[in-house]
Enzyme design. Sequence first.
Site, mmCIF file in Angstrom:
data_model
loop_
_atom_site.group_PDB
_atom_site.id
_atom_site.type_symbol
_atom_site.label_atom_id
_atom_site.label_comp_id
_atom_site.label_asym_id
_atom_site.label_seq_id
_atom_site.Cartn_x
_atom_site.Cartn_y
_atom_site.Cartn_z
ATOM 1 N N GLU A 1 0.831 -1.219 0.000
ATOM 2 C CA GLU A 1 0.000 0.000 0.000
ATOM 3 C C GLU A 1 0.858 1.258 0.000
ATOM 4 O O GLU A 1 1.869 1.323 0.707
ATOM 5 C CB GLU A 1 -0.895 -0.008 1.248
ATOM 6 C CG GLU A 1 -2.223 0.649 1.025
ATOM 7 C CD GLU A 1 -3.104 -0.165 0.076
ATOM 8 O OE1 GLU A 1 -3.233 0.261 -1.084
ATOM 9 O OE2 GLU A 1 -3.644 -1.197 0.496
ATOM 10 N N HIS A 2 0.435 2.233 -0.794
ATOM 11 C CA HIS A 2 1.168 3.503 -0.909
ATOM 12 C C HIS A 2 2.599 3.268 -1.383
ATOM 13 O O HIS A 2 3.534 3.881 -0.889
ATOM 14 C CB HIS A 2 1.159 4.275 0.429
ATOM 15 C CG HIS A 2 -0.091 5.101 0.605
ATOM 16 N ND1 HIS A 2 -0.314 6.269 -0.091
ATOM 17 C CD2 HIS A 2 -1.171 4.914 1.384
ATOM 18 C CE1 HIS A 2 -1.486 6.777 0.266
ATOM 19 N NE2 HIS A 2 -2.045 5.959 1.154
ATOM 20 N N GLU B 1 -10.854 6.752 -16.994
ATOM 21 C CA GLU B 1 -10.984 7.327 -15.644
ATOM 22 C C GLU B 1 -10.210 8.637 -15.509
ATOM 23 O O GLU B 1 -10.723 9.607 -14.952
ATOM 24 C CB GLU B 1 -10.523 6.305 -14.591
ATOM 25 C CG GLU B 1 -10.704 6.800 -13.166
ATOM 26 C CD GLU B 1 -11.109 5.716 -12.165
ATOM 27 O OE1 GLU B 1 -11.500 4.614 -12.582
ATOM 28 O OE2 GLU B 1 -11.054 5.996 -10.959
ATOM 29 N N SER C 1 -28.023 2.585 -15.978
ATOM 30 C CA SER C 1 -27.550 1.800 -14.832
ATOM 31 C C SER C 1 -28.693 1.493 -13.889
ATOM 32 O O SER C 1 -29.559 2.341 -13.662
ATOM 33 C CB SER C 1 -26.466 2.572 -14.071
ATOM 34 O OG SER C 1 -26.223 1.962 -12.809
ATOM 35 N N TYR D 1 -2.818 12.851 0.274
ATOM 36 C CA TYR D 1 -2.217 11.964 -0.717
ATOM 37 C C TYR D 1 -1.062 12.684 -1.425
ATOM 38 O O TYR D 1 0.031 12.143 -1.577
ATOM 39 C CB TYR D 1 -3.300 11.549 -1.723
ATOM 40 C CG TYR D 1 -2.876 10.526 -2.725
ATOM 41 C CD1 TYR D 1 -2.856 9.167 -2.397
ATOM 42 C CD2 TYR D 1 -2.510 10.890 -4.020
ATOM 43 C CE1 TYR D 1 -2.473 8.217 -3.319
ATOM 44 C CE2 TYR D 1 -2.127 9.949 -4.950
ATOM 45 C CZ TYR D 1 -2.109 8.617 -4.601
ATOM 46 O OH TYR D 1 -1.721 7.679 -5.526
ATOM 47 N N GLY E 1 -17.870 3.698 -3.977
ATOM 48 C CA GLY E 1 -17.108 4.575 -3.096
ATOM 49 C C GLY E 1 -16.658 3.932 -1.797
ATOM 50 O O GLY E 1 -16.317 4.631 -0.850
ATOM 51 N N ASP F 1 2.804 2.373 -5.021
ATOM 52 C CA ASP F 1 2.696 2.370 -6.486
ATOM 53 C C ASP F 1 3.417 3.565 -7.119
ATOM 54 O O ASP F 1 4.069 3.427 -8.146
ATOM 55 C CB ASP F 1 1.226 2.320 -6.940
ATOM 56 C CG ASP F 1 0.350 3.396 -6.328
ATOM 57 O OD1 ASP F 1 0.758 3.996 -5.311
ATOM 58 O OD2 ASP F 1 -0.752 3.641 -6.857
ATOM 59 N N ASP G 1 -6.188 -0.747 -9.936
ATOM 60 C CA ASP G 1 -7.577 -1.221 -9.928
ATOM 61 C C ASP G 1 -7.938 -1.899 -11.243
ATOM 62 O O ASP G 1 -8.539 -2.977 -11.266
ATOM 63 C CB ASP G 1 -8.546 -0.043 -9.726
ATOM 64 C CG ASP G 1 -8.243 0.743 -8.479
ATOM 65 O OD1 ASP G 1 -7.389 0.298 -7.690
ATOM 66 O OD2 ASP G 1 -8.857 1.809 -8.292
ATOM 67 N N GLY H 1 -14.041 1.975 -1.641
ATOM 68 C CA GLY H 1 -12.635 1.625 -1.800
ATOM 69 C C GLY H 1 -12.443 0.256 -2.422
ATOM 70 O O GLY H 1 -11.345 -0.286 -2.432
HETATM 71 P P1 ADP Z 1 -14.748 3.261 -5.902
HETATM 72 O O1 ADP Z 1 -14.132 2.989 -7.220
HETATM 73 O O2 ADP Z 1 -13.807 3.056 -4.767
HETATM 74 O O3 ADP Z 1 -16.035 2.543 -5.682
HETATM 75 P P2 ADP Z 1 -14.949 5.848 -7.076
HETATM 76 O O4 ADP Z 1 -15.322 7.194 -6.545
HETATM 77 O O5 ADP Z 1 -13.655 5.688 -7.763
HETATM 78 O O6 ADP Z 1 -15.096 4.819 -5.866
HETATM 79 O O7 ADP Z 1 -16.068 5.372 -8.106
HETATM 80 C C1 ADP Z 1 -17.416 5.436 -7.755
HETATM 81 C C2 ADP Z 1 -18.181 6.041 -8.910
HETATM 82 O O8 ADP Z 1 -18.239 5.105 -9.995
HETATM 83 C C3 ADP Z 1 -19.623 6.323 -8.571
HETATM 84 O O9 ADP Z 1 -19.772 7.585 -7.975
HETATM 85 C C4 ADP Z 1 -20.270 6.279 -9.957
HETATM 86 O O10 ADP Z 1 -20.043 7.482 -10.644
HETATM 87 C C5 ADP Z 1 -19.472 5.206 -10.662
HETATM 88 N N1 ADP Z 1 -20.126 3.875 -10.610
HETATM 89 C C6 ADP Z 1 -19.576 2.716 -10.183
HETATM 90 N N2 ADP Z 1 -20.445 1.685 -10.317
HETATM 91 C C7 ADP Z 1 -21.564 2.186 -10.844
HETATM 92 C C8 ADP Z 1 -22.844 1.632 -11.219
HETATM 93 N N3 ADP Z 1 -23.110 0.323 -11.064
HETATM 94 N N4 ADP Z 1 -23.766 2.462 -11.745
HETATM 95 C C9 ADP Z 1 -23.510 3.772 -11.897
HETATM 96 N N5 ADP Z 1 -22.343 4.353 -11.564
HETATM 97 C C10 ADP Z 1 -21.375 3.593 -11.042
HETATM 98 MG MG MG Z 2 -12.478 4.024 -8.057
#
Ligand code: ADP
Ligand code: MG
Length: 417
Positions: A62-63, A190, A96, A254, A152, A65, A202, A154
């Site tokens: 972790e930390h 991304e 979605s 970060y 969200g 990369d 990821d 992680g």
């Molecule tokens: P993590 O990747 O850790 O879950 P992130 O902030 O990087 O958190 O990504 C989350 C974002 O990805 C959400 O806010 C949304 O925009 C998008 N997302 C992920 N899965 C879906 C889904 N099944 N439907 C719609 N949006 C999604």
């Molecule tokens: Mg993410």
Amino acid sequence: MISAASPAAAVRLGADPVAVELSAAPDRSEAADRAAQQFTDSFGYEPDGVWSAPGRVNIIGEHVDYQDGLCLPMAISHRCFAAAARTPTDRLRVRSAQDETVLDIDARELTPEAVTGWPAYVAGVLWALRSRISGASTRGMDIMIDGQVPLGAGLSSSAALECAAAEAIEALLSLGTEPLDRVRAAITAETDFAGASTGGLDQSASVLSREGHALYLDCRDFSTRAVPWDLASQGLALLITDTRAEHSHVDGEYTARRADSERAAQALGVPTLRDADPVQLDALLARIDDEVVRRRAHHVITEIQRVREFDALLAAGTVREHVAELGALLNASHDSLREDYEVTVPQLDVAVEAARAAGAHGARMTGGGFGGSTIALVEAGQAEQVASAIAAAFAEQGFDAPVFFLALPSEGAGQDR
Ligand code: ADP
Ligand code: MG
């Protein structure tokens, strides 16, 4: 919660029984069928196929990369599904089951500015692959997303989303991409299209992972190899605890950690801390004047070494044979992140302490820290007991109730039907 959960179990611990729900991922083929049905309900016809990609946790490393380090993620059982069909138009339509925002756009006119919200993660993949699509061919398609990875927490729902989309787009348009091309397209989606930041761990884990294995990832050249990590056959499991702690000041902290570790490398006269020799570490670190920077370097250099040791143990025998040593490395990783790197918060520390006290072989925070999730390596039969102990500790501290997931090392992105 998106995921179907196993029945709640009340476990007696001390005076108060604490009921916990362990969310195991729903059956993959049933989930794929559900995504197909949602596509049909939404678009009015049947999809050409269903593709999916998993979320991930980082087991250790972790930390490191951004210092050309080594990490060891694995795909988790929770996946994002993309039911999709090619259309004889140039429209890209994306929906979605988890978000009401829909996208309906001319696929030839994709720009980062033209797409906002979650659909950017999907449209961005098509955009990233645009140079591979020949001019004359239409690129219209309909995509229905149904994700199980919590958003969200992680666990990288964003990479699961991008990588499921990449599989679908590759198959629908027959682009001839290799898995690594799809990893890169997902990263580009991304960073350059959705405007978020990601180091690429990821997406690598989501595409390249193998069932029953962890993914050894060298962040210097992004080379990977599968490492046996068959928890299921050994009666072991990984308990993931989403602490639900608010991420605060993450970006600033970060950036500060990155700067500290760059300063450390400079003071040691090496390009990155990956190049620092971990033998006689104290003598080496004495060359860094700043006490904080010295501790940051200590974390990064020892963490890279812990990944090497973890990998060596898994090469030398089964997880079961080395479970105590593997657990000790997980514990040492967390302690280093807490004391030297200072990226934990009370919820992460409490979850880890409670897991250890309840009999986990080892436990640590996973991901960038300042909130997010922890992992604990546990006997499969004791997962509920450990979860219950964590829940009890959270209640005692007055923290929000955590959310639990059971994960086994799963297969990377692919086609479901
Ligand atoms: P993590 O990747 O850790 O879950 P992130 O902030 O990087 O958190 O990504 C989350 C974002 O990805 C959400 O806010 C949304 O925009 C998008 N997302 C992920 N899965 C879906 C889904 N099944 N439907 C719609 N949006 C999604
Ligand atoms: Mg993410």
